[in-house]
Design an enzyme around this catalytic site. Sequence first.
Site, PDB file in Angstrom:
ATOM      1  N   GLY A 180     -87.526 -66.512  41.350  1.00  0.00           N
ATOM      2  CA  GLY A 180     -87.940 -66.172  42.715  1.00  0.00           C
ATOM      3  C   GLY A 180     -89.209 -65.347  42.648  1.00  0.00           C
ATOM      4  O   GLY A 180     -89.283 -64.375  41.900  1.00  0.00           O
ATOM      5  N   GLY A 228     -98.190 -66.222  37.915  1.00  0.00           N
ATOM      6  CA  GLY A 228     -98.726 -65.688  39.179  1.00  0.00           C
ATOM      7  C   GLY A 228     -97.914 -64.500  39.673  1.00  0.00           C
ATOM      8  O   GLY A 228     -98.465 -63.536  40.217  1.00  0.00           O
ATOM      9  N   ASP A 229     -96.608 -64.552  39.476  1.00  0.00           N
ATOM     10  CA  ASP A 229     -95.748 -63.437  39.904  1.00  0.00           C
ATOM     11  C   ASP A 229     -96.044 -62.194  39.064  1.00  0.00           C
ATOM     12  O   ASP A 229     -96.076 -61.076  39.581  1.00  0.00           O
ATOM     13  CB  ASP A 229     -94.269 -63.813  39.756  1.00  0.00           C
ATOM     14  CG  ASP A 229     -93.961 -65.150  40.415  1.00  0.00           C
ATOM     15  OD1 ASP A 229     -94.679 -65.528  41.353  1.00  0.00           O
ATOM     16  OD2 ASP A 229     -93.018 -65.821  39.967  1.00  0.00           O
ATOM     17  N   LEU A 274    -106.826 -68.191  38.512  1.00  0.00           N
ATOM     18  CA  LEU A 274    -107.429 -69.461  38.098  1.00  0.00           C
ATOM     19  C   LEU A 274    -106.756 -70.051  36.863  1.00  0.00           C
ATOM     20  O   LEU A 274    -107.342 -70.887  36.183  1.00  0.00           O
ATOM     21  CB  LEU A 274    -108.932 -69.249  37.804  1.00  0.00           C
ATOM     22  CG  LEU A 274    -109.787 -68.696  38.948  1.00  0.00           C
ATOM     23  CD1 LEU A 274    -111.181 -68.306  38.434  1.00  0.00           C
ATOM     24  CD2 LEU A 274    -109.914 -69.714  40.080  1.00  0.00           C
TER      25      LEU A 274
HETATM   26  O1  RIB Z   1     -93.244 -68.491  40.466  1.00  0.00           O
HETATM   27  C1  RIB Z   1     -92.174 -68.938  39.727  1.00  0.00           C
HETATM   28  C2  RIB Z   1     -90.929 -68.939  40.565  1.00  0.00           C
HETATM   29  O2  RIB Z   1     -91.064 -69.885  41.611  1.00  0.00           O
HETATM   30  C3  RIB Z   1     -89.676 -69.347  39.825  1.00  0.00           C
HETATM   31  O3  RIB Z   1     -89.023 -68.267  39.233  1.00  0.00           O
HETATM   32  C4  RIB Z   1     -88.858 -70.057  40.887  1.00  0.00           C
HETATM   33  O4  RIB Z   1     -87.670 -69.419  41.188  1.00  0.00           O
HETATM   34  C5  RIB Z   1     -89.782 -70.196  42.096  1.00  0.00           C
HETATM   35  O5  RIB Z   1     -89.505 -69.289  43.088  1.00  0.00           O
END
Ligand code: RIB
Length: 312
Positions: A40, A258-259, A227
Amino acid sequence: MTPTVLVVGAVNVDMVVTAPTLPSAGETVVGRSVARHGGGKGANAAVAASRAGAAVTYIGAVGDDDLGRSALAELNASGVLTDNVETIARCPTGVALIVVDENGENQIAVGGGANNELSAEHVHSAVSAKLPDIDCLLVSTEIPDRAVAVAVELAIAAGVQCVLNPAPVTPIVHQLLGSGAVLTPNSGELATLTAASPAGADQGIEQSAVRARALASRSRAPVVTTLGSEGALLVTATGDAERLPPVPTTVRDTTGAGDTFNGVLAARLARGVDLREAVTDANAAAALSVAMTGARAGMPTDWEIHSARAGL
Ligand code: RIB
């Protein structure tokens, strides 16, 4: 003082198959391994911010089920507070089905479950209660638009720094463009936000700079574009552009890069460093994160980010 970050976004359980190639429509690929990971975009970024040294509270929603309980336990084990997570009755916790290929590229399908039921009322009361103690709010968009809007508007009204990760781009992102939040699209999301075809995302750094400048002039706020293997592009509210080069890395799984970028960016802004410095650390952290399989396994600690930058 420890910097404080509040994250509003989705939490999922990721089921990850590692396979030689990604399947095309109608194709079955047989993978070498399957594993379950925490996921997530909101919850992942919360873990990244915590590893980078911030005190982090996560706001989102889970179902009243075993997956939800273990998702929250994993976040707690990473030092993330979850006392303001909404539990949705008779609704499953979000799940993501992910395939990762030999090059570390992925394909993701999300069943949002409880994330889709996160109420604006819950977000309003939880964010209002936490904001007086918060240095930076990070919001991503795998949750209902009304929940996104409430969180961003409360932070901006309170004068708290706000980062809006438009992943995915939903209608509310366009409506919040004038809010003053720092926007953090990837190149595909940047193309979508500037009405270019997402396929145009591959047209190169110069094209991304043109788009990011156009977006910054509309939003009157910085636009930070990730990028991938090309690093990151920082465009200030006044249109000055700088590319932060990629940090050398071994790519095993790009899921969650990205997270990681967003979580570390928020942690650094919360610490009070300037935006360029924050983007530089976030860029290094995202590069480190792709060396392990699973969205969170490779997220670096504060010390690892410092070491990576010292080695550049
Ligand atoms: O950005 C990666 C995430 O996107 C994954 O962990 C998945 O759960 C989705 O939300």
